[in-house]
Design a protein around this motif. Structure first.
Motif, PDB file in Angstrom:
ATOM      1  N   ILE A   7       0.836  -1.203   0.000  1.00  0.00           N
ATOM      2  CA  ILE A   7       0.000   0.000   0.000  1.00  0.00           C
ATOM      3  C   ILE A   7       0.870   1.251   0.000  1.00  0.00           C
ATOM      4  N   TRP A   8       2.067   1.119  -0.536  1.00  0.00           N
ATOM      5  CA  TRP A   8       2.995   2.233  -0.643  1.00  0.00           C
ATOM      6  C   TRP A   8       3.653   2.182  -2.018  1.00  0.00           C
ATOM      7  N   ARG A   9       4.303   3.263  -2.385  1.00  0.00           N
ATOM      8  CA  ARG A   9       4.986   3.322  -3.665  1.00  0.00           C
ATOM      9  C   ARG A   9       6.430   2.870  -3.477  1.00  0.00           C
ATOM     10  N   GLU A  10       6.970   2.214  -4.493  1.00  0.00           N
ATOM     11  CA  GLU A  10       8.329   1.676  -4.419  1.00  0.00           C
ATOM     12  C   GLU A  10       9.301   2.645  -5.092  1.00  0.00           C
ATOM     13  N   ALA A  11      10.419   2.899  -4.436  1.00  0.00           N
ATOM     14  CA  ALA A  11      11.322   3.943  -4.901  1.00  0.00           C
ATOM     15  C   ALA A  11      12.778   3.569  -4.641  1.00  0.00           C
ATOM     16  N   ALA A  12      13.669   4.373  -5.219  1.00  0.00           N
ATOM     17  CA  ALA A  12      15.107   4.213  -4.992  1.00  0.00           C
ATOM     18  C   ALA A  12      15.724   5.590  -4.812  1.00  0.00           C
ATOM     19  N   SER A  13      16.764   5.647  -3.993  1.00  0.00           N
ATOM     20  CA  SER A  13      17.450   6.903  -3.715  1.00  0.00           C
ATOM     21  C   SER A  13      18.951   6.671  -3.779  1.00  0.00           C
ATOM     22  N   LEU A  14      19.695   7.726  -4.118  1.00  0.00           N
ATOM     23  CA  LEU A  14      21.144   7.591  -4.287  1.00  0.00           C
ATOM     24  C   LEU A  14      21.886   8.542  -3.358  1.00  0.00           C
ATOM     25  N   ILE A  15      22.695   7.970  -2.477  1.00  0.00           N
ATOM     26  CA  ILE A  15      23.605   8.756  -1.647  1.00  0.00           C
ATOM     27  C   ILE A  15      24.866   8.943  -2.483  1.00  0.00           C
ATOM     28  N   LEU A  16      25.030  10.124  -3.042  1.00  0.00           N
ATOM     29  CA  LEU A  16      26.132  10.388  -3.979  1.00  0.00           C
ATOM     30  C   LEU A  16      27.190  11.246  -3.303  1.00  0.00           C
ATOM     31  N   THR A  17      28.405  10.727  -3.224  1.00  0.00           N
ATOM     32  CA  THR A  17      29.509  11.490  -2.647  1.00  0.00           C
ATOM     33  C   THR A  17      30.543  11.798  -3.725  1.00  0.00           C
ATOM     34  N   ALA A  18      31.224  12.920  -3.561  1.00  0.00           N
ATOM     35  CA  ALA A  18      32.247  13.340  -4.522  1.00  0.00           C
ATOM     36  C   ALA A  18      33.526  13.697  -3.794  1.00  0.00           C
ATOM     37  N   HIS A  19      34.646  13.307  -4.373  1.00  0.00           N
ATOM     38  CA  HIS A  19      35.946  13.606  -3.777  1.00  0.00           C
ATOM     39  C   HIS A  19      36.210  15.104  -3.803  1.00  0.00           C
ATOM     40  N   MET A 140      29.568   4.209 -17.349  1.00  0.00           N
ATOM     41  CA  MET A 140      30.750   3.365 -17.260  1.00  0.00           C
ATOM     42  C   MET A 140      31.889   4.008 -18.048  1.00  0.00           C
ATOM     43  N   ASP A 141      32.962   4.346 -17.356  1.00  0.00           N
ATOM     44  CA  ASP A 141      34.133   4.942 -17.982  1.00  0.00           C
ATOM     45  C   ASP A 141      35.243   3.893 -18.031  1.00  0.00           C
ATOM     46  N   LYS A 142      35.642   3.519 -19.226  1.00  0.00           N
ATOM     47  CA  LYS A 142      36.677   2.479 -19.380  1.00  0.00           C
ATOM     48  C   LYS A 142      38.009   2.897 -18.768  1.00  0.00           C
ATOM     49  N   ASN A 143      38.223   4.209 -18.656  1.00  0.00           N
ATOM     50  CA  ASN A 143      39.510   4.705 -18.161  1.00  0.00           C
ATOM     51  C   ASN A 143      39.494   5.078 -16.687  1.00  0.00           C
ATOM     52  N   LYS A 144      38.390   4.793 -16.012  1.00  0.00           N
ATOM     53  CA  LYS A 144      38.305   5.193 -14.606  1.00  0.00           C
ATOM     54  C   LYS A 144      39.260   4.365 -13.756  1.00  0.00           C
ATOM     55  N   GLU A 145      39.622   4.942 -12.625  1.00  0.00           N
ATOM     56  CA  GLU A 145      40.538   4.264 -11.710  1.00  0.00           C
ATOM     57  C   GLU A 145      39.790   3.846 -10.446  1.00  0.00           C
ATOM     58  N   GLY A 146      40.028   2.630  -9.995  1.00  0.00           N
ATOM     59  CA  GLY A 146      39.412   2.159  -8.778  1.00  0.00           C
ATOM     60  C   GLY A 146      37.907   1.984  -8.906  1.00  0.00           C
ATOM     61  N   ASP A 147      37.207   2.205  -7.793  1.00  0.00           N
ATOM     62  CA  ASP A 147      35.765   1.983  -7.732  1.00  0.00           C
ATOM     63  C   ASP A 147      34.962   3.259  -7.940  1.00  0.00           C
ATOM     64  N   LEU A 148      35.617   4.359  -8.260  1.00  0.00           N
ATOM     65  CA  LEU A 148      34.904   5.614  -8.437  1.00  0.00           C
ATOM     66  C   LEU A 148      34.073   5.603  -9.712  1.00  0.00           C
ATOM     67  N   ALA A 149      32.851   6.121  -9.616  1.00  0.00           N
ATOM     68  CA  ALA A 149      31.993   6.250 -10.791  1.00  0.00           C
ATOM     69  C   ALA A 149      32.343   7.532 -11.534  1.00  0.00           C
ATOM     70  N   SER A 150      31.807   7.670 -12.749  1.00  0.00           N
ATOM     71  CA  SER A 150      32.061   8.856 -13.566  1.00  0.00           C
ATOM     72  C   SER A 150      30.741   9.528 -13.926  1.00  0.00           C
ATOM     73  N   ALA A 151      30.781  10.850 -14.022  1.00  0.00           N
ATOM     74  CA  ALA A 151      29.619  11.636 -14.434  1.00  0.00           C
ATOM     75  C   ALA A 151      29.920  12.273 -15.787  1.00  0.00           C
ATOM     76  N   TYR A 152      28.980  12.157 -16.702  1.00  0.00           N
ATOM     77  CA  TYR A 152      29.189  12.655 -18.060  1.00  0.00           C
ATOM     78  C   TYR A 152      29.192  14.186 -18.088  1.00  0.00           C
ATOM     79  N   THR A 153      30.082  14.754 -18.894  1.00  0.00           N
ATOM     80  CA  THR A 153      30.164  16.202 -19.055  1.00  0.00           C
ATOM     81  C   THR A 153      29.491  16.605 -20.354  1.00  0.00           C
ATOM     82  N   ASN A 218      30.192   6.672  -5.218  1.00  0.00           N
ATOM     83  CA  ASN A 218      31.248   7.670  -5.081  1.00  0.00           C
ATOM     84  C   ASN A 218      31.763   8.076  -6.459  1.00  0.00           C
ATOM     85  N   ILE A 219      31.930   9.372  -6.666  1.00  0.00           N
ATOM     86  CA  ILE A 219      32.487   9.866  -7.918  1.00  0.00           C
ATOM     87  C   ILE A 219      33.759  10.655  -7.623  1.00  0.00           C
ATOM     88  N   GLY A 220      34.593  10.811  -8.663  1.00  0.00           N
ATOM     89  CA  GLY A 220      35.910  11.387  -8.466  1.00  0.00           C
ATOM     90  C   GLY A 220      35.947  12.878  -8.203  1.00  0.00           C
TER      91      GLY A 220
END
Length: 273
Positions: A7-19, A140-153, A218-220
């Motif tokens: 009896i509720w709506r299903e959702a997702a949320s993102l805790i996004l951190t940046a270096h 998905m950035d093929k050149n990323k280092e470690g577990d950090l995600a990438s954000a498109y510019t 986590n993003i760089g």
């Protein structure tokens, strides 16, 4: 539990951190939040917080993580076809499925025809809603280092705003956007963190209820952002200690999940808050 009516709506949320580099080379010890130290000398990351519009029907004016409701487009077979065309096998996607007996209720479905496993679909929801509300597109950035995600510019802010609006108005536009950019959403950089169900007595914050799965990513570096001004009135990259101090001193309001989750990333295991 499987036969329980949702009896509720299903959702997702993102805790996004940046270096973010520390302002001093000497790292101070963590002090109580009430003392409000200079957090920039202590932590090398900030967390993305959005302030909901005062006109929102649910938790108006609250500071939250980006997120929203699961859409049928997040469960589309078109996503699975696209992943396969981009070289992501079924085994790659199955890595995201947590095979545990004690799973949140929202991971069960009454629709046996869903083409996408919910461990995958809710990650797509979190990524889509983050783009809709802040303009941040994870890939998905093929050149990323470690577990950090990438954000498109994006080349222009006007282009970013137009694309953000298209996805906001039609969730199926997210897949088209990734196709046009020849990119893959980085589902693998999202870590399932916790599940929260809105209590029944939160009437002053609206009568809606949500079962929300929270992810951590986590993003760089802090990327370009653009607000969904219809739902979000402010966006801020802030140190966890700063926003907790503002909450405890009643300068702003955080919902209970945000309080717990921010404190959890502020004080990692082994450090008492």
């Amino acid at each position: 539990m499987g036969g329980m009516k949702k009896i509720w709506r299903e959702a997702a949320s993102l805790i996004l951190t940046a270096h973010t580099p520390r302002t001093l080379s000497v790292v101070q010890s963590v002090l109580p939040v009430q003392d409000s130290p200079d957090w920039s000398t202590i932590f090398d990351y900030q967390v993305l917080m959005l302030r909901r519009s005062s006109k929102s029907k649910f938790m108006p004016s609250a500071y939250v993580f980006p997120g929203g409701v699961l859409s049928k487009e997040d469960l589309s077979q078109d996503w699975m076809n696209y992943f396969q065309r981009k070289g992501r096998s079924q085994d790659d996607l199955e890595e995201l499925v947590l095979d545990k007996p004690d799973r949140p209720l929202l991971m069960s479905s009454e629709d046996s025809k869903e083409a996408v496993r919910r461990d995958i679909a809710f990650r797509l929801t979190a990524i889509r809603e983050t783009f809709e509300e802040s303009g941040i597109l994870l890939y998905m950035d093929k050149n990323k280092e470690g577990d950090l995600a990438s954000a498109y510019t994006f080349s222009e802010e006007m282009e970013l705003e137009a694309l953000r609006k298209k996805v906001h108005n039609d969730p199926s536009e997210l897949l088209k956007l990734y196709q046009e950019l020849d990119l893959i959403p980085d589902l693998w950089s999202l870590t399932e963190w916790s599940d929260w169900l809105t209590p029944t007595d939160l009437h002053e914050q609206g009568n809606r209820r949500f079962d929300t799965l929270f992810y951590l990513c986590n993003i760089g570096s802090k990327p370009e952002t653009v607000l969904d001004k219809a739902e979000i009135s402010a966006l801020d990259w802030t140190y966890p200690g700063t926003i907790l101090h503002q909450f405890y001193s009643r300068q702003l309001w955080l919902a209970p999940p945000q309080v717990y989750r921010v404190k959890e990333i502020l004080y990692p295991p082994g450090i008492q808050g």
